[in-house]
Design a protein around this motif. Structure first.
Motif, PDB file in Angstrom:
ATOM      1  N   PRO A 105       0.814  -1.228   0.000  1.00 20.76           N
ATOM      2  CA  PRO A 105       0.000   0.000   0.000  1.00 20.76           C
ATOM      3  C   PRO A 105       0.847   1.277   0.000  1.00 20.76           C
ATOM      4  O   PRO A 105       0.358   2.337  -0.388  1.00 20.76           O
ATOM      5  N   ASN A 106       2.094   1.171   0.436  1.00 19.66           N
ATOM      6  CA  ASN A 106       2.976   2.339   0.436  1.00 19.66           C
ATOM      7  C   ASN A 106       3.859   2.365  -0.814  1.00 19.66           C
ATOM      8  O   ASN A 106       3.843   3.316  -1.586  1.00 19.66           O
ATOM      9  N   LYS A 139       2.840   7.700   3.156  1.00 20.55           N
ATOM     10  CA  LYS A 139       3.202   6.497   2.395  1.00 20.55           C
ATOM     11  C   LYS A 139       4.723   6.403   2.234  1.00 20.55           C
ATOM     12  O   LYS A 139       5.285   5.308   2.241  1.00 20.55           O
ATOM     13  N   ARG A 140       5.374   7.531   2.092  1.00 23.70           N
ATOM     14  CA  ARG A 140       6.846   7.538   2.038  1.00 23.70           C
ATOM     15  C   ARG A 140       7.400   6.960   3.347  1.00 23.70           C
ATOM     16  O   ARG A 140       8.269   6.083   3.334  1.00 23.70           O
ATOM     17  N   GLN A 151      -4.782  12.538  -2.592  1.00 25.22           N
ATOM     18  CA  GLN A 151      -3.620  11.679  -2.842  1.00 25.22           C
ATOM     19  C   GLN A 151      -2.334  12.391  -2.436  1.00 25.22           C
ATOM     20  O   GLN A 151      -1.463  11.805  -1.793  1.00 25.22           O
ATOM     21  N   GLN A 192      -1.396  12.219   1.095  1.00 28.07           N
ATOM     22  CA  GLN A 192      -0.976  10.919   1.627  1.00 28.07           C
ATOM     23  C   GLN A 192       0.480  10.578   1.304  1.00 28.07           C
ATOM     24  O   GLN A 192       1.001   9.580   1.813  1.00 28.07           O
ATOM     25  N   GLY A 205       5.855   5.070   5.588  1.00 23.58           N
ATOM     26  CA  GLY A 205       5.473   3.662   5.729  1.00 23.58           C
ATOM     27  C   GLY A 205       6.340   2.760   4.866  1.00 23.58           C
ATOM     28  O   GLY A 205       6.769   1.676   5.301  1.00 23.58           O
ATOM     29  N   GLY A 206       6.628   3.197   3.644  1.00 24.69           N
ATOM     30  CA  GLY A 206       7.480   2.406   2.753  1.00 24.69           C
ATOM     31  C   GLY A 206       8.904   2.328   3.277  1.00 24.69           C
ATOM     32  O   GLY A 206       9.540   1.260   3.229  1.00 24.69           O
ATOM     33  N   THR A 236       1.861   1.833  -4.288  1.00 29.50           N
ATOM     34  CA  THR A 236       0.970   2.957  -4.564  1.00 29.50           C
ATOM     35  C   THR A 236       1.759   4.185  -4.995  1.00 29.50           C
ATOM     36  O   THR A 236       1.382   4.871  -5.967  1.00 29.50           O
ATOM     37  N   LEU A 237       2.884   4.469  -4.330  1.00 27.02           N
ATOM     38  CA  LEU A 237       3.698   5.629  -4.754  1.00 27.02           C
ATOM     39  C   LEU A 237       4.249   5.427  -6.158  1.00 27.02           C
ATOM     40  O   LEU A 237       4.293   6.359  -6.963  1.00 27.02           O
TER      41      LEU A 237
END
Lengths: 207, 207
Positions: free
Chosen positions: A107-108, A135-136, A128, A131, A138-139, A111-112
């Motif tokens: 999801p991280n 997400k950065r 978006q 987020q 989380g990844g 998705t990016l």
């Protein structure tokens, strides 16, 4: 006789590639049918009624039955082969990394990549864009956990390649397209090279 | 002799409850050790070094080994029992619903419950508040897919209860605490009652 396998896919998707890579490493033939998700080809009435009512790919067709969810499809192909360990705890530990991949990694990181490579940063919605930072982070946390785990091991579970490695390879090897830097994770880079050297390995089409 | 099982949990977590419910339905004894995630009890040096280096629960301890990821822990308990089907396609189909749960259900339905019930709407960050509408829509889509699937079936896979039902039960039966309305999903409600009637069923402590 084994039932015919058909992969309904978009060749640009790492989730679809996972299934092709698993099948290739196991020498199992899979027929491919391609759809362009950006053109809505998985939202047509035919796709929704025949392949997957929620319009998502990949779907692995086994004879006349349809199996959504990439990691479930890979499990179907790999169960009973050396990619799924014989030991019960190790088998659950493979699933542990597969659930980690779908919850904390894909999801991280995927998705990016999709947003930056295919949608384009300028075309993102405000929601978006809001987020991206989370997400950065989380990844990065997912990659750091992988780096830590691989610092003292060659493979994610036990002492040989398993489905956990194949699943995590898919979007990890594409992560730079989402703005992540592989060079900061040397143990991950060595592990990626180990997978590329496996007999039967196939590259993703769009690399 | 079977190895001792210890569940490292927060009793308010549906992901932890899944494991207890699976163990209870199978009659497998599990010792419970509780941590308060809101007080940071899974971020102490002892927890991080001994139980899970990423500070998350649940973790199922099997003898001296540790298994994170709730659905992997449930699989470890249920493999080889009637909760995991004997047919290979059905077995992968159980995993399909378990991956659906972690990708499309839990991040929406469980997160909104956590935010509204334990964090409190007034204490949410601006970033969290910005995500409420998307998580509401994602959760509604997950419940609609379940309702559609259960409209013509009693259970998610095959004609008897499987691990897919147990996994999806955990946060579905708590969804109203996140602002979802079960009354709009009558087939889901009938399925929830079927699970509550299973021999060995245990309720979650904090309902």
């Amino acid at each position: 006789m084994a039932e015919e396998l058909v992969l309904h896919e978009d060749p640009r998707s790492g989730n679809c590639y996972k299934i092709r890579l698993t099948a290739a490493l196991l020498g199992k033939p899979v027929e491919r049918r391609s759809y362009d998700i950006l053109r809505g080809e998985t939202r047509t009435p035919a796709f929704l009624s025949q392949v997957n009512s929620n319009g998502r790919i990949p779907v692995l067709q086994v004879g006349t039955r349809f199996l959504p969810e990439s990691n479930a499809a890979c499990w179907y192909l790999a169960e009973g082969t050396p990619l799924v360990p014989a030991d019960a705890f190790d088998r659950a530990d493979v699933l542990r990394w597969m659930f980690f991949e779908q919850y904390s990694h894909e999801p991280n990181i995927a998705t990016l990549r999709f947003w930056l490579l295919y949608v384009g940063e300028g075309n993102l919605t405000a929601h978006q864009r809001d987020q991206i930072m989370a997400k950065r982070a989380g990844g990065e946390a997912a990659l750091a956990l992988m780096e830590d785990h691989l610092a003292t091991r060659d493979w994610f579970v036990g002492d040989r390649v398993s489905l956990a490695d194949i699943i995590l390879f898919a979007y990890t090897h594409l992560c730079e397209a989402g703005g992540f830097r592989l060079g900061e994770h040397p143990a991950v880079c060595r592990w990626l090279r180990r997978i590329c050297a496996l007999p039967g390995f196939v590259a993703m089409d769009d690399r």
